[in-house]
Design a protein around this motif. Sequence first.
Motif, PDB file in Angstrom:
ATOM      1  N   PRO A   1     -68.118 -13.191  50.169  1.00 14.76           N
ATOM      2  CA  PRO A   1     -68.541 -13.273  51.572  1.00 14.76           C
ATOM      3  C   PRO A   1     -68.748 -14.722  52.008  1.00 14.76           C
ATOM      4  O   PRO A   1     -69.015 -15.596  51.178  1.00 14.76           O
ATOM      5  CB  PRO A   1     -69.857 -12.482  51.592  1.00 14.76           C
ATOM      6  N   VAL A   2     -68.649 -14.960  53.319  1.00 12.60           N
ATOM      7  CA  VAL A   2     -68.746 -16.318  53.839  1.00 12.60           C
ATOM      8  C   VAL A   2     -70.058 -16.994  53.435  1.00 12.60           C
ATOM      9  O   VAL A   2     -70.073 -18.182  53.089  1.00 12.60           O
ATOM     10  CB  VAL A   2     -68.585 -16.312  55.381  1.00 12.60           C
ATOM     11  N   HIS A   3     -71.182 -16.254  53.474  1.00 12.41           N
ATOM     12  CA  HIS A   3     -72.461 -16.891  53.143  1.00 12.41           C
ATOM     13  C   HIS A   3     -72.491 -17.352  51.690  1.00 12.41           C
ATOM     14  O   HIS A   3     -73.122 -18.358  51.368  1.00 12.41           O
ATOM     15  CB  HIS A   3     -73.637 -15.957  53.454  1.00 12.41           C
ATOM     16  N   GLN A   4     -71.788 -16.643  50.796  1.00 13.71           N
ATOM     17  CA  GLN A   4     -71.738 -17.069  49.404  1.00 13.71           C
ATOM     18  C   GLN A   4     -70.829 -18.276  49.238  1.00 13.71           C
ATOM     19  O   GLN A   4     -71.116 -19.182  48.440  1.00 13.71           O
ATOM     20  CB  GLN A   4     -71.267 -15.913  48.521  1.00 13.71           C
ATOM     21  N   LEU A   5     -69.743 -18.312  49.993  1.00 13.36           N
ATOM     22  CA  LEU A   5     -68.856 -19.479  49.959  1.00 13.36           C
ATOM     23  C   LEU A   5     -69.579 -20.721  50.482  1.00 13.36           C
ATOM     24  O   LEU A   5     -69.354 -21.836  49.999  1.00 13.36           O
ATOM     25  CB  LEU A   5     -67.595 -19.210  50.769  1.00 13.36           C
ATOM     26  N   LYS A   6     -70.449 -20.511  51.478  1.00  7.94           N
ATOM     27  CA  LYS A   6     -71.224 -21.644  51.985  1.00  7.94           C
ATOM     28  C   LYS A   6     -72.154 -22.175  50.904  1.00  7.94           C
ATOM     29  O   LYS A   6     -72.284 -23.389  50.717  1.00  7.94           O
ATOM     30  CB  LYS A   6     -72.020 -21.222  53.216  1.00  7.94           C
ATOM     31  N   ARG A   7     -72.834 -21.282  50.174  1.00 10.15           N
ATOM     32  CA  ARG A   7     -73.716 -21.721  49.092  1.00 10.15           C
ATOM     33  C   ARG A   7     -72.930 -22.480  48.022  1.00 10.15           C
ATOM     34  O   ARG A   7     -73.383 -23.505  47.502  1.00 10.15           O
ATOM     35  CB  ARG A   7     -74.428 -20.522  48.458  1.00 10.15           C
ATOM     36  N   LYS A   8     -71.743 -21.974  47.709  1.00  7.65           N
ATOM     37  CA  LYS A   8     -70.875 -22.644  46.739  1.00  7.65           C
ATOM     38  C   LYS A   8     -70.532 -24.053  47.207  1.00  7.65           C
ATOM     39  O   LYS A   8     -70.534 -25.011  46.421  1.00  7.65           O
ATOM     40  CB  LYS A   8     -69.602 -21.813  46.540  1.00  7.65           C
ATOM     41  N   SER A   9     -70.261 -24.194  48.495  1.00  6.47           N
ATOM     42  CA  SER A   9     -69.912 -25.502  49.062  1.00  6.47           C
ATOM     43  C   SER A   9     -71.097 -26.456  49.011  1.00  6.47           C
ATOM     44  O   SER A   9     -70.934 -27.656  48.740  1.00  6.47           O
ATOM     45  CB  SER A   9     -69.432 -25.338  50.510  1.00  6.47           C
ATOM     46  N   LYS A  10     -72.296 -25.950  49.270  1.00  4.90           N
ATOM     47  CA  LYS A  10     -73.481 -26.802  49.220  1.00  4.90           C
ATOM     48  C   LYS A  10     -73.714 -27.317  47.799  1.00  4.90           C
ATOM     49  O   LYS A  10     -74.086 -28.475  47.602  1.00  4.90           O
ATOM     50  CB  LYS A  10     -74.699 -26.036  49.730  1.00  4.90           C
ATOM     51  N   ARG A  11     -73.480 -26.451  46.809  1.00  3.84           N
ATOM     52  CA  ARG A  11     -73.610 -26.891  45.417  1.00  3.84           C
ATOM     53  C   ARG A  11     -72.558 -27.951  45.093  1.00  3.84           C
ATOM     54  O   ARG A  11     -72.850 -28.951  44.419  1.00  3.84           O
ATOM     55  CB  ARG A  11     -73.468 -25.705  44.461  1.00  3.84           C
ATOM     56  N   LEU A  12     -71.350 -27.735  45.587  1.00  6.23           N
ATOM     57  CA  LEU A  12     -70.271 -28.698  45.357  1.00  6.23           C
ATOM     58  C   LEU A  12     -70.606 -30.046  45.982  1.00  6.23           C
ATOM     59  O   LEU A  12     -70.407 -31.102  45.366  1.00  6.23           O
ATOM     60  CB  LEU A  12     -68.964 -28.148  45.939  1.00  6.23           C
ATOM     61  N   ALA A  13     -71.123 -30.020  47.212  1.00 11.06           N
ATOM     62  CA  ALA A  13     -71.486 -31.262  47.891  1.00 11.06           C
ATOM     63  C   ALA A  13     -72.564 -32.009  47.116  1.00 11.06           C
ATOM     64  O   ALA A  13     -72.514 -33.238  46.977  1.00 11.06           O
ATOM     65  CB  ALA A  13     -71.960 -30.955  49.311  1.00 11.06           C
ATOM     66  N   ARG A  14     -73.525 -31.261  46.584  1.00 12.32           N
ATOM     67  CA  ARG A  14     -74.609 -31.879  45.823  1.00 12.32           C
ATOM     68  C   ARG A  14     -74.111 -32.415  44.483  1.00 12.32           C
ATOM     69  O   ARG A  14     -74.419 -33.546  44.094  1.00 12.32           O
ATOM     70  CB  ARG A  14     -75.730 -30.860  45.611  1.00 12.32           C
TER      71      ARG A  14
ATOM     72  N   GLU B   1     -71.073 -33.249  43.499  1.00 10.34           N
ATOM     73  CA  GLU B   1     -70.083 -34.320  43.557  1.00 10.34           C
ATOM     74  C   GLU B   1     -70.449 -35.407  44.558  1.00 10.34           C
ATOM     75  O   GLU B   1     -69.655 -36.326  44.800  1.00 10.34           O
ATOM     76  CB  GLU B   1     -68.707 -33.732  43.873  1.00 10.34           C
ATOM     77  N   ASN B   2     -71.630 -35.271  45.167  1.00 10.74           N
ATOM     78  CA  ASN B   2     -72.127 -36.289  46.100  1.00 10.74           C
ATOM     79  C   ASN B   2     -71.112 -36.576  47.211  1.00 10.74           C
ATOM     80  O   ASN B   2     -70.752 -37.730  47.482  1.00 10.74           O
ATOM     81  CB  ASN B   2     -72.481 -37.572  45.346  1.00 10.74           C
ATOM     82  N   ILE B   3     -70.655 -35.506  47.855  1.00 11.79           N
ATOM     83  CA  ILE B   3     -69.729 -35.646  48.972  1.00 11.79           C
ATOM     84  C   ILE B   3     -70.337 -34.969  50.192  1.00 11.79           C
ATOM     85  O   ILE B   3     -71.224 -34.116  50.064  1.00 11.79           O
ATOM     86  CB  ILE B   3     -68.347 -35.012  48.659  1.00 11.79           C
TER      87      ILE B   3
END
Length: 237
Positions: A6-19, A21-23
């Motif tokens: 679901p989109v909300h889970q993909l958003k959480r995944k993206s937030k972890r990725l941003a954190r 990889e510092n992007i």
Amino acid sequence: MKLSAPVHQLKRKSKRLARDENIPLHQALDRTARAEGFDAWSLLVAKMAAASPAGKLFGGLAPGDLVLLAARPGHGKTLMGLELAVEAMRSGHRSVFFSLEYTEKDVQDCFRAIGVEWPRFDGLFTFDGSDAISADHMIERLGTAPRGTLAVVDYLQLLDQRRENPDLAVQVRALKAFARDKGLIIVFISQIDRSYDPASRPLPDLRDVRLPNPLDLKLFDKGCFLNDGEFRFQAVN
């Protein structure tokens, strides 16, 4: 195209990725979208918007409604609240987001996550992150709001956390009377009790709303319950 989550889970995944990889978050969102077969996050969100329950839910609301929007943590209830705010603004109405948890930057990130740019609704959207949020505070802030304004309260269980605030039941009754008198729609984001077991019931309901203090849930007109990308919209009374 069916998403891997679901989109909300993909958003959480993206937030972890941003954190990790510092992007910037928008770069992480776009990277997640490409993994799902889209060139950019905005295209993924646009594709999924037609299937979003927010439009259907907003179409079932009327001025004066008190709405309960409930889910366990991480199941998209805040995003749904903001999607409802967007639906109201697309209809030409104002929206106000009261939060005792989120900062203005958090809300901006949420707007990006649902594919909406904050400036697009300049003059129609207001964020209020005051520590003094209570029924009295919201009634004062919404005193001149035009009929049809949609307010989102993040979240129900925090309203009487401060000792100086009235009991939760007193505040909800005051907001119910105010919403009906002014023709506003007030959406309360709500927690679900830890005892809820999705293995026994795929979606929570009124029985599962976490109530550390007494509250007659029949004060609400409508309820929307979310879990793993699914939802149930129902009349409470």
